[in-house]
Scaffold this motif. Sequence first.
Motif, PDB file in Angstrom:
ATOM      1  N   ARG A  33       0.844  -1.183   0.000  1.00 33.07           N
ATOM      2  CA  ARG A  33       0.000   0.000   0.000  1.00 33.07           C
ATOM      3  C   ARG A  33       0.887   1.244   0.000  1.00 33.07           C
ATOM      4  NH1 ARG A  33      -4.430  -1.770   4.625  1.00 33.07           N
ATOM      5  NH2 ARG A  33      -4.924  -3.822   3.736  1.00 33.07           N
ATOM      6  N   ARG A  45      -1.557 -15.668  11.235  1.00 36.56           N
ATOM      7  CA  ARG A  45      -2.627 -14.671  11.313  1.00 36.56           C
ATOM      8  C   ARG A  45      -3.938 -15.300  11.776  1.00 36.56           C
ATOM      9  NH1 ARG A  45      -2.044  -9.339   8.035  1.00 36.56           N
ATOM     10  NH2 ARG A  45       0.176  -9.027   8.454  1.00 36.56           N
ATOM     11  N   THR A  66     -15.057  -7.814  11.065  1.00 32.28           N
ATOM     12  CA  THR A  66     -14.250  -6.815  10.356  1.00 32.28           C
ATOM     13  C   THR A  66     -14.338  -5.494  11.098  1.00 32.28           C
ATOM     14  OG1 THR A  66     -16.096  -6.161   8.926  1.00 32.28           O
ATOM     15  CG2 THR A  66     -14.637  -7.902   8.116  1.00 32.28           C
ATOM     16  N   PRO A 111      -5.252  -5.734  15.879  1.00 31.08           N
ATOM     17  CA  PRO A 111      -6.619  -5.498  15.396  1.00 31.08           C
ATOM     18  C   PRO A 111      -7.650  -5.748  16.488  1.00 31.08           C
ATOM     19  CG  PRO A 111      -5.373  -6.921  13.895  1.00 31.08           C
ATOM     20  CD  PRO A 111      -4.575  -6.815  15.152  1.00 31.08           C
ATOM     21  N   PRO A 132     -12.088  -1.265  11.472  1.00 27.49           N
ATOM     22  CA  PRO A 132     -11.033  -0.364  10.992  1.00 27.49           C
ATOM     23  C   PRO A 132      -9.656  -0.996  11.170  1.00 27.49           C
ATOM     24  CG  PRO A 132     -12.593   0.796  12.410  1.00 27.49           C
ATOM     25  CD  PRO A 132     -12.911  -0.658  12.529  1.00 27.49           C
ATOM     26  N   GLU A 133      -8.757  -0.676  10.265  1.00 28.82           N
ATOM     27  CA  GLU A 133      -7.418  -1.242  10.322  1.00 28.82           C
ATOM     28  C   GLU A 133      -6.672  -0.733  11.543  1.00 28.82           C
ATOM     29  OE1 GLU A 133      -3.515  -1.937   7.457  1.00 28.82           O
ATOM     30  OE2 GLU A 133      -5.209  -0.755   6.759  1.00 28.82           O
ATOM     31  N   CYS A 134      -6.145  -1.639  12.334  1.00 27.85           N
ATOM     32  CA  CYS A 134      -5.337  -1.314  13.508  1.00 27.85           C
ATOM     33  C   CYS A 134      -4.006  -2.038  13.340  1.00 27.85           C
ATOM     34  CB  CYS A 134      -6.032  -1.752  14.792  1.00 27.85           C
ATOM     35  SG  CYS A 134      -7.636  -0.977  15.089  1.00 27.85           S
ATOM     36  N   PRO A 135      -2.948  -1.346  12.966  1.00 28.26           N
ATOM     37  CA  PRO A 135      -1.727  -2.042  12.550  1.00 28.26           C
ATOM     38  C   PRO A 135      -1.019  -2.808  13.660  1.00 28.26           C
ATOM     39  CG  PRO A 135      -1.405   0.346  12.625  1.00 28.26           C
ATOM     40  CD  PRO A 135      -2.858   0.109  12.786  1.00 28.26           C
ATOM     41  N   ASP A 176     -10.780  -6.747  15.245  1.00 31.29           N
ATOM     42  CA  ASP A 176     -11.666  -7.695  14.563  1.00 31.29           C
ATOM     43  C   ASP A 176     -10.987  -9.053  14.470  1.00 31.29           C
ATOM     44  OD1 ASP A 176     -10.211  -7.744  11.779  1.00 31.29           O
ATOM     45  OD2 ASP A 176     -10.445  -5.624  12.287  1.00 31.29           O
TER      46      ASP A 176
END
Length: 375
Positions: free
Chosen positions: A112, A210, A227, A235, A229-232, A237
């Motif tokens: 990305r 994962r 699912t 997460p 929001p992305e939490c690097p 979810d």
Amino acid sequence: MGCWAGMTHRLTARDARRIAIRAQLLDAERPTELLGLVHRLGFVQHDLTRAVAPSAELVCWSRLGSEFRAEHLARMLAEGRLIEFRGLIRPAADLALFRADMEQWPGPEPLRPWQRNLVTWLDANERCRRDILDRLRADGPLPSRELPDTCVVPWRSSGWNHHRNVSSMLGLMEQRGEVAVAGVIGRDRLWDLAERIHPDVEAVPRDQARVERARRRLAALGIARATGPECPIEPNDVGDVGEPATVDGVRGTWRVDPAQLDRPFRGRTALLSPLDRLVFDRKRMADLFAFDYQLEMYKPAATRRWGYFALPILHGDRLVGKLDATADHDAGVLHVDAIHADEPATQAATRAIRAELADLAAWLGLRPVGPGLSR
């Protein structure tokens, strides 16, 4: 609650709350052993704010009670049974679940844009990376302020870490498995070569790791969104692990740990760190507990509603208020400025909350004082 095989579990909000509380080991059946506690929780966040006590210590005390001592946690970190990775204290053996990500940093192709930006910044500052490794190899462990900043391109961000070159470099090097936290002195983390700190464990393949991390996440949370929001770092979810569920009055589909279904519940009273996993995901907290809360330490004092580091109060299967308190070890007191009630408290709840507050003060070795005690 329950469902036919292959169908979705339908839970009441109370069912869901009790599953979450029980999974986080905050019901009446307390755990008794620290390493097992961290394994069950997955991790505890290692924030060094000491308004009452560091968050990791509060999380452990909330579960284990006053038999827990801060030196127990420090000793397990020093012995290598626990490690800190990206600000989270985890069982050392769990590092195997992150090895593949370290080896494939910043991730598989296609990258990305933000990942490519990290690679570009790291490449531009390769000299600084090598200078840090050389200094740690010769003199580590060291705090970040004693490491060389030879970056030619400064770190840029829109937030608090603008131009914090060394700390940003250390964060990326930690993700790559090159450096690791070796300990803490005061409010400073000590850094060293990862090969001196991390256990020698074989990497679990990335996809398998994962899935296993998601499975452990759901076991620790009890119920979570598939699912989000992305939490690097970690997460909230859990993907497709567990079984599907709905919660009455809450939109969307959840995933539930089947091991937590149809089990009896006996609650208790607990004072929680603002970073406790039961409340850390504020959206989940609001959905399941209808609890209004924010950590206000970054707000101007005049705009705070509950206090600098207010502790959420759990009573039974409800979050019922916030404790505004500050530890003053020099004076030997725990200042209790307020106990903010979100709902009318019964006499039994009031007694239980005050007993837990007295236990907190005794654990800290302090005497509770302040206007909040008179309410």
